[in-house]
Scaffold this motif. Structure first.
Motif, PDB file in Angstrom:
ATOM      1  N   ILE A  64     -25.622 -19.009 -41.185  1.00 52.14           N
ATOM      2  CA  ILE A  64     -24.403 -19.236 -40.332  1.00 52.14           C
ATOM      3  C   ILE A  64     -24.307 -20.638 -41.087  1.00 52.14           C
ATOM      4  N   ALA A  65     -24.423 -21.288 -41.778  1.00 51.64           N
ATOM      5  CA  ALA A  65     -23.741 -22.567 -42.118  1.00 51.64           C
ATOM      6  C   ALA A  65     -23.220 -22.592 -43.587  1.00 51.64           C
ATOM      7  N   ILE A  66     -24.219 -21.406 -44.313  1.00 51.15           N
ATOM      8  CA  ILE A  66     -24.469 -21.880 -45.976  1.00 51.15           C
ATOM      9  C   ILE A  66     -23.118 -21.446 -45.715  1.00 51.15           C
ATOM     10  N   PRO A  67     -21.945 -20.063 -45.596  1.00 52.71           N
ATOM     11  CA  PRO A  67     -20.658 -20.122 -46.046  1.00 52.71           C
ATOM     12  C   PRO A  67     -19.707 -20.754 -45.216  1.00 52.71           C
ATOM     13  N   VAL A  68     -20.204 -21.576 -44.600  1.00 52.72           N
ATOM     14  CA  VAL A  68     -19.327 -22.468 -44.010  1.00 52.72           C
ATOM     15  C   VAL A  68     -18.752 -23.664 -44.362  1.00 52.72           C
TER      16      VAL A  68
END
Length: 183
Positions: free
Chosen positions: A57-61
């Motif tokens: 979840i954090a990769i694109p954020v």
């Protein structure tokens, strides 16, 4: 001029975005590897499962925040005066920067999809089943919906993603209080 500005955006940001994505992918692979190895220890396997999902979840954020910060700095921050010296309209600069952000969002979504496939593969290993068994409910939902509704769902998700990127850029431009704000 849009093409030139887009290429400049890619030249300026691609290395940093790739480095952030690569670092997140290495962290993800570490958590997935630990989950794979600790599949028999339920409490630790659960923590690795949870941590790997958080990283997915954090990769694109992380990358999109990086793109947004670069947008702000190059339009209204310390480097904004250089951007405003370019003899093009503000809407062309906005379009180039937004187009680059949409391309990055699309690439990051594809990377997240690959991360989810890897996550499901490790889940299948930890439960002692095959990846087909783990993905059976997803495949059943796709078959039940049919190709038309599935395609429509994917298109709606992409339109929503691109709309979010453009809306964030627009809010930053409208809210920009810099002296060169004339979009």
């Amino acid at each position: 001029m849009l093409r030139t500005l887009f290429i400049e955006e890619a030249r300026t940001q691609a290395a940093r975005n790739a480095a952030a994505t690569g670092a997140c992918c290495l962290i993800l692979l570490g958590f997935l590897g630990l989950w794979w190895l600790l599949a028999d220890v339920a409490s630790l396997a659960f923590l690795m499962q949870l941590a790997s999902m958080v990283v997915i979840i954090a990769i694109p954020v992380v990358v999109m925040v990086q793109v947004a910060v670069e947008y702000w700095q190059s339009m209204y921050g310390q480097r904004g005066y250089l951007t405003m010296l370019i003899p093009v309209r503000g809407r062309v600069q906005f379009a180039a920067k937004s187009l680059y952000a949409c391309v990055v969002a699309l690439v990051e979504s594809a990377i997240c999809l690959g991360g989810l496939v890897a996550w499901f593969a490790v889940l299948a290993h930890s439960t002692g089943s095959t990846i087909g068994d783990v993905l059976r409910p997803v495949l059943w939902a796709i078959e039940t919906a049919g190709p038309g509704k599935t395609t429509l769902f994917v298109l709606i998700m992409l339109i929503g993603l691109f709309s979010l990127v453009i809306e964030v850029d627009a809010v930053m431009s409208i809210g920009g209080q810099g002296r060169f704000n004339h979009l």
